[in-house]
Enzyme design. Structure first.
Site, PDB file in Angstrom:
ATOM      1  N   HIS A 290     -34.997 -31.459 -41.735  1.00 50.24           N
ATOM      2  CA  HIS A 290     -34.978 -32.119 -40.434  1.00 50.24           C
ATOM      3  C   HIS A 290     -33.927 -31.430 -39.572  1.00 50.24           C
ATOM      4  O   HIS A 290     -32.762 -31.324 -39.956  1.00 50.24           O
ATOM      5  CB  HIS A 290     -34.629 -33.606 -40.616  1.00 50.24           C
ATOM      6  CG  HIS A 290     -34.651 -34.392 -39.346  1.00 50.24           C
ATOM      7  ND1 HIS A 290     -35.752 -35.130 -38.945  1.00 50.24           N
ATOM      8  CD2 HIS A 290     -33.736 -34.556 -38.363  1.00 50.24           C
ATOM      9  CE1 HIS A 290     -35.499 -35.716 -37.796  1.00 50.24           C
ATOM     10  NE2 HIS A 290     -34.283 -35.387 -37.420  1.00 50.24           N
ATOM     11  N   HIS A 333     -26.028 -39.810 -42.104  1.00 48.23           N
ATOM     12  CA  HIS A 333     -25.125 -38.938 -41.353  1.00 48.23           C
ATOM     13  C   HIS A 333     -23.786 -39.614 -41.106  1.00 48.23           C
ATOM     14  O   HIS A 333     -23.708 -40.826 -40.878  1.00 48.23           O
ATOM     15  CB  HIS A 333     -25.776 -38.617 -39.992  1.00 48.23           C
ATOM     16  CG  HIS A 333     -25.129 -37.504 -39.241  1.00 48.23           C
ATOM     17  ND1 HIS A 333     -25.219 -37.371 -37.865  1.00 48.23           N
ATOM     18  CD2 HIS A 333     -24.388 -36.451 -39.651  1.00 48.23           C
ATOM     19  CE1 HIS A 333     -24.578 -36.296 -37.473  1.00 48.23           C
ATOM     20  NE2 HIS A 333     -24.055 -35.722 -38.537  1.00 48.23           N
ATOM     21  N   GLU A 339     -22.055 -41.464 -31.187  1.00 51.32           N
ATOM     22  CA  GLU A 339     -23.448 -41.501 -30.755  1.00 51.32           C
ATOM     23  C   GLU A 339     -23.793 -42.887 -30.185  1.00 51.32           C
ATOM     24  O   GLU A 339     -23.744 -43.877 -30.898  1.00 51.32           O
ATOM     25  CB  GLU A 339     -24.383 -41.178 -31.919  1.00 51.32           C
ATOM     26  CG  GLU A 339     -24.097 -39.846 -32.588  1.00 51.32           C
ATOM     27  CD  GLU A 339     -24.993 -39.585 -33.786  1.00 51.32           C
ATOM     28  OE1 GLU A 339     -25.956 -40.364 -33.986  1.00 51.32           O
ATOM     29  OE2 GLU A 339     -24.740 -38.622 -34.529  1.00 51.32           O
ATOM     30  N   HIS A 363     -22.802 -45.707 -32.868  1.00 46.90           N
ATOM     31  CA  HIS A 363     -22.269 -45.226 -34.134  1.00 46.90           C
ATOM     32  C   HIS A 363     -21.118 -44.282 -33.789  1.00 46.90           C
ATOM     33  O   HIS A 363     -21.346 -43.146 -33.360  1.00 46.90           O
ATOM     34  CB  HIS A 363     -23.354 -44.509 -34.939  1.00 46.90           C
ATOM     35  CG  HIS A 363     -24.566 -45.356 -35.201  1.00 46.90           C
ATOM     36  ND1 HIS A 363     -25.852 -44.862 -35.171  1.00 46.90           N
ATOM     37  CD2 HIS A 363     -24.678 -46.686 -35.473  1.00 46.90           C
ATOM     38  CE1 HIS A 363     -26.709 -45.842 -35.429  1.00 46.90           C
ATOM     39  NE2 HIS A 363     -26.014 -46.953 -35.612  1.00 46.90           N
ATOM     40  N   HIS A 369     -24.431 -43.766 -40.652  1.00 46.52           N
ATOM     41  CA  HIS A 369     -25.642 -44.321 -40.048  1.00 46.52           C
ATOM     42  C   HIS A 369     -26.839 -43.537 -40.569  1.00 46.52           C
ATOM     43  O   HIS A 369     -26.691 -42.514 -41.237  1.00 46.52           O
ATOM     44  CB  HIS A 369     -25.586 -44.264 -38.515  1.00 46.52           C
ATOM     45  CG  HIS A 369     -25.322 -42.896 -37.973  1.00 46.52           C
ATOM     46  ND1 HIS A 369     -24.054 -42.350 -37.890  1.00 46.52           N
ATOM     47  CD2 HIS A 369     -26.151 -41.934 -37.485  1.00 46.52           C
ATOM     48  CE1 HIS A 369     -24.110 -41.136 -37.382  1.00 46.52           C
ATOM     49  NE2 HIS A 369     -25.380 -40.846 -37.133  1.00 46.52           N
TER      50      HIS A 369
END
Length: 453
Positions: A290, A333, A339, A363, A369
């Site tokens: 990803h 992560h 974020e 976050h 998260h």
């Protein structure tokens, strides 16, 4: 309003030096500030950078207006004061919180509320960047707003916003964004009666397109898809017109007897603009793993440190997912960046439940998260059936910053705060086995083959 919507024209380009005139010949042809301007207009410059900024970064525009903007009464503190708008963050108005935070959509108020009164701060850092929300149900009447502190990035989520600026008019729908640079006066009307959305504010920098690096010359947000307004003006007396100025995080008002949108012609590269997120050209992995979300950055406000942003505006648009033997939703992560996410419409791929259009999550730096339990279990259950699939009907975004935000007291005490947000991860169970899952899958496949023989 209908006639105004039909009359809109735009100029394409990002960072261009534009020229526009509502009356032919209103722009001086050979100089910026002639002794007498065409049609008896006043020449006025608005500078978005210092005079001596490098030419590649220098931003300014010349406005040719019926009356100069200096023609107003003294500014006075706005009464009543705006108690939910913050600039300098400290213990008196905010606090740090490393917990994962999520808010449900804020209701549009029942009482008459325009953009200024409906603007509220959620979080921010020092005096460098802020994340606001807004809810409104009426247009700004006989008033304009001016942010002397920084740039506004508008992300409407529900209901269109009609923005009148000194350079012209912008109609911005959900799925589009608009940037109003520092110092421009603007007024917001609501063609659909109500509107709700998000606002990012940055100080000391302006948004720019991210470098494309090895992607090459094309991709992500194309400069030609950004739209700047064309000159349009109002004339005549407007008694008791109010300028609301945000200055040092506080609101002040001044009276004048004319509309600030009296600019007949203008030229320059410092200008409000809009962009349709549906025109974004996303990039994604085509084999395994990803990709990092930074690959889909629309706009960035850089710091002096290479690769580190004061604010990145990143989107998660419709796109194909084709990676082989890969966990396709966003990975788990912990990030040195903070974020703040919002959802314009649809569903976000990493959250099966609870993250709603108009809602938000935060976050912060190094706060863990990732996908919720439902998303994780549903994804790994398809381990042997990972055909290419297309994400459709969704548009999420992220404001990402290198700074650690403080969260306003009212945001932490809001009835829209989801106190059970953490529960979406509590159900994640251990799948650990000393036997390789790959070996297990191979054995299972071999048994199926033997049975078929």
């Amino acid at each position: 309003m209908g006639e105004k919507l039909a009359d809109l024209e735009y100029q394409p380009g990002f960072g261009n030096h534009f020229s526009s005139e509502a009356i032919a010949g209103a722009l001086p042809r050979d100089q910026n500030s002639p002794l007498v301007c065409p049609h008896g207009l006043y020449a006025e410059q608005i500078s978005g950078t210092s005079f001596t900024s490098p030419r590649k970064l220098n931003q300014r525009s010349w406005l040719y207006r019926i009356k100069p903007s200096v023609t107003h009464e003294p500014f006075k503190p706005r009464v009543p004061a705006h108690t939910r708008l913050v600039s300098e963050f400290d213990a008196s108005n905010s606090r740090t919180n490393p917990t994962q935070l999520r808010w449900r959509p804020e209701d549009v108020p029942d009482s008459p509320t325009d953009f200024v009164d409906g603007l509220y701060t959620v979080c921010g850092a020092g005096s460098s960047f802020l994340r606001h929300g807004y809810t409104a149900n009426k247009g700004m009447k006989d008033s304009a707003f001016c942010n002397a502190d920084g740039d506004f990035l508008f992300v409407p989520q529900a209901g269109r916003v009609w923005i009148e600026t000194e350079c012209g008019r912008l109609l911005v729908s959900p799925g589009e964004i608009a940037v109003i640079p520092q110092g421009f006066r603007f007024s917001i009307d609501l063609p659909d009666g109500k509107s709700r959305g998000y606002v990012a504010e940055i100080y000391g920098a302006h948004f720019q397109l991210p470098d494309l690096g090895p992607i090459g010359a094309n991709g992500l947000a194309a400069p030609r898809d950004f739209l700047a307004p064309t000159a349009w003006f109002e004339e005549g007396l407007r008694p008791d017109y109010t300028i609301v100025q945000k200055f040092g995080g506080e609101l002040f008002t001044a009276k004048q007897d004319f509309s600030p949108f009296n600019v007949v012609a203008w030229h320059g590269n410092y200008v409000p603009y809009k962009y349709d997120l549906h025109k974004f050209c996303p990039y994604n992995t085509v084999l395994v793993d990803h990709g990092d979300p930074s690959v889909n950055t629309v706009l960035t406000a850089p710091t002096d440190k290479p690769g580190v942003a004061l604010l990145d505006f990143v989107i998660f648009p419709p796109r194909w997912l084709v990676a082989e033997h890969t966990f396709r939703p966003p990975y788990y992560h912990r990030n040195c960046m903070s974020e703040f996410m919002g959802l314009i419409y649809g569903a976000y791929e990493a959250k099966a439940d609870g993250f709603l259009p108009g809602g938000a999550s935060l976050h912060s730096c190094m706060t863990p998260h990732g996908p919720d339990t439902t998303t994780y279990e549903a994804t790994i259950a398809r381990v042997n059936a990972m055909a290419p699939s297309k994400l459709t009907g969704t548009m999420a975004f992220m404001f990402e910053s290198a700074l650690i935000p403080r969260v306003c007291h009212w945001a932490l005490e809001s009835p829209f705060l989801d106190h059970d947000y953490y529960q979406c991860w509590i159900g994640l169970k251990s799948h650990f086995s000393r036997i390789s899952l790959n070996e297990t899958n191979i054995e299972s496949t071999e048994k199926k083959n033997e049975a078929s023989e």
